[in-house]
Design a protein around this motif. Sequence first.
Motif, PDB file in Angstrom:
ATOM      1  N   UNK A  67       0.691  -1.270   0.128  1.00 39.07           N
ATOM      2  CA  UNK A  67      -0.093  -0.049   0.103  1.00 39.07           C
ATOM      3  C   UNK A  67       0.626   1.642  -0.392  1.00 39.07           C
ATOM      4  N   UNK A  68       0.466   2.149  -0.958  1.00 40.10           N
ATOM      5  CA  UNK A  68       1.940   3.310  -1.103  1.00 40.10           C
ATOM      6  C   UNK A  68       1.373   4.184  -0.997  1.00 40.10           C
ATOM      7  N   UNK A  69       0.311   4.944  -1.415  1.00 38.85           N
ATOM      8  CA  UNK A  69      -0.563   6.267  -0.944  1.00 38.85           C
ATOM      9  C   UNK A  69      -0.422   6.709  -1.970  1.00 38.85           C
ATOM     10  N   UNK A  70      -0.216   7.809  -2.279  1.00 38.09           N
ATOM     11  CA  UNK A  70      -0.124   8.586  -3.623  1.00 38.09           C
ATOM     12  C   UNK A  70       0.963   9.422  -4.031  1.00 38.09           C
ATOM     13  N   UNK A  71       1.527   9.413  -4.411  1.00 39.52           N
ATOM     14  CA  UNK A  71       2.827   9.667  -5.503  1.00 39.52           C
ATOM     15  C   UNK A  71       3.300  11.265  -5.043  1.00 39.52           C
ATOM     16  N   UNK A  72       2.416  11.732  -4.345  1.00 37.26           N
ATOM     17  CA  UNK A  72       1.963  13.201  -3.812  1.00 37.26           C
ATOM     18  C   UNK A  72       3.049  12.929  -2.859  1.00 37.26           C
ATOM     19  N   UNK A  73       2.973  12.189  -1.687  1.00 35.88           N
ATOM     20  CA  UNK A  73       3.444  12.085  -0.589  1.00 35.88           C
ATOM     21  C   UNK A  73       4.972  12.087  -0.912  1.00 35.88           C
ATOM     22  N   UNK A  74       5.802  10.993  -1.898  1.00 38.77           N
ATOM     23  CA  UNK A  74       6.623  11.587  -2.374  1.00 38.77           C
ATOM     24  C   UNK A  74       7.805  13.026  -2.247  1.00 38.77           C
ATOM     25  N   UNK A 282       9.243  -1.255   0.699  1.00 40.32           N
ATOM     26  CA  UNK A 282       8.417  -1.686   0.687  1.00 40.32           C
ATOM     27  C   UNK A 282       7.858  -1.104   2.306  1.00 40.32           C
ATOM     28  N   UNK A 283       8.494  -1.028   3.423  1.00 42.03           N
ATOM     29  CA  UNK A 283       8.049  -0.972   4.745  1.00 42.03           C
ATOM     30  C   UNK A 283       7.788   0.886   4.386  1.00 42.03           C
ATOM     31  N   UNK A 284       8.625   1.913   3.890  1.00 39.92           N
ATOM     32  CA  UNK A 284       8.921   3.295   3.627  1.00 39.92           C
ATOM     33  C   UNK A 284       8.429   3.894   2.014  1.00 39.92           C
ATOM     34  N   UNK A 285       7.099   3.397   1.492  1.00 38.44           N
ATOM     35  CA  UNK A 285       7.565   3.782   0.000  1.00 38.44           C
ATOM     36  C   UNK A 285       7.434   4.997  -0.588  1.00 38.44           C
ATOM     37  N   UNK A 286       7.631   5.555   0.856  1.00 34.48           N
ATOM     38  CA  UNK A 286       7.114   7.357   0.099  1.00 34.48           C
ATOM     39  C   UNK A 286       9.056   8.427   0.606  1.00 34.48           C
ATOM     40  N   UNK A 287       9.756   7.263   0.873  1.00 32.38           N
ATOM     41  CA  UNK A 287      10.905   7.408   1.630  1.00 32.38           C
ATOM     42  C   UNK A 287      11.884   7.771  -0.082  1.00 32.38           C
ATOM     43  N   UNK A 288      11.530   7.059  -0.610  1.00 23.05           N
ATOM     44  CA  UNK A 288      12.840   6.502  -1.697  1.00 23.05           C
ATOM     45  C   UNK A 288      12.619   8.399  -2.419  1.00 23.05           C
ATOM     46  N   UNK A 289      14.028   9.009  -2.913  1.00 20.76           N
ATOM     47  CA  UNK A 289      13.415  10.649  -2.949  1.00 20.76           C
ATOM     48  C   UNK A 289      14.366  10.059  -4.483  1.00 20.76           C
ATOM     49  N   UNK A 290      13.152   9.182  -5.624  1.00 24.08           N
ATOM     50  CA  UNK A 290      14.272   8.732  -6.977  1.00 24.08           C
ATOM     51  C   UNK A 290      13.697  10.216  -7.682  1.00 24.08           C
ATOM     52  N   UNK A 291      13.480  10.576  -8.296  1.00 25.43           N
ATOM     53  CA  UNK A 291      12.855  12.000  -9.217  1.00 25.43           C
ATOM     54  C   UNK A 291      13.249  11.567 -10.896  1.00 25.43           C
ATOM     55  N   UNK A 292      13.968  10.037 -11.107  1.00 25.54           N
ATOM     56  CA  UNK A 292      14.487  10.480 -12.627  1.00 25.54           C
ATOM     57  C   UNK A 292      14.195   9.269 -12.885  1.00 25.54           C
ATOM     58  N   UNK A 293      14.496   9.028 -13.978  1.00 26.96           N
ATOM     59  CA  UNK A 293      13.984   8.021 -14.579  1.00 26.96           C
ATOM     60  C   UNK A 293      14.290   6.747 -14.555  1.00 26.96           C
TER      61      UNK A 293
END
Length: 302
Positions: A67-74, A282-293
């Motif tokens: 369960x990831x939540x919205x992309x906005x959270x990143x 998997x544990x903290x899906x919205x704390x991977x701050x990768x914004x490039x391809x």
Amino acid sequence: MIKQWWQHKEKAGMLTLRLTCFLVACLPRVLLDVIVFFVSLVYYLVSKNERENVKFYLSLLKRRGVKTGFAFLNFYNFAQSIVDKILVWKGKITQHDLVIVDERKIKNELKDTKKGHLFLVSHFGNIDAARAVSTELDWLDITILLYSKHSANFNKLINQISVREIKILEVSELGINEMLELKRIIDSGKHIGIMGDRVPVHGDKSVSVDFLGRECKFSVGAFVLASILKCKISTFWAVKNDKKYEISFNLLADEVVLGRDKINDARVYLHKYLDEFEAMCEKYPNQFFNFYDFWQVKSERV
């Protein structure tokens, strides 16, 4: 042509960064959080490529039942991490704001050691929280290897406002002088941090591996470096859990042994690192701050 990570320019200019520092210094956190929310929302709406890249990453996690939540959270968490970076370097976040997992065990491993560790860090959570506070801990002395040309404005500002010593070694090119300095650091019992989730700027020390169910490239340079320096290599994570940063270390290898085919032999150690990395995502899906391809998806559409 798809841009690599080091080819992306900073989004914010020096004026914007100075304004951010002013707001962080003057406003209470509650009001600051409101501003951060709206600024993050604007960046989320106007940054189409970055938004799609984050959504793709989260889609890989969803396929694994996360369960990831919205992309906005990143985007929002990343903006919050920038605020925290500024607070850290201004001395307003201290070791009392950290929770160190297995602190006694880690102290015994790192304090008064004859040789330092090579730490694999990443664009996950906020490594600056631990890096700055490490100046308060006599058993955690870290120098970060950093390619800073794509974030020159931010690094320049941090140097101006920091109340702590910033230990950074520029690694645009890792020549003999840099290698001698790295050896000196490790042999003196101090530690080196190196980004494990970026392919090298120069050279060809990267391999294609499965990450979150999709093939992409990772560098094995850290493992080659650890084998040359004959030092232990560990992961180093700093994630925000509620209002505190949780710091954790995990030993990957007491010694990295590579044969003639160094790049291929390093895969064994890389897979151990990626197993941890996937678990953190998997544990903290919205704390991977990768914004490039990261997975080079766009190149497949060309």
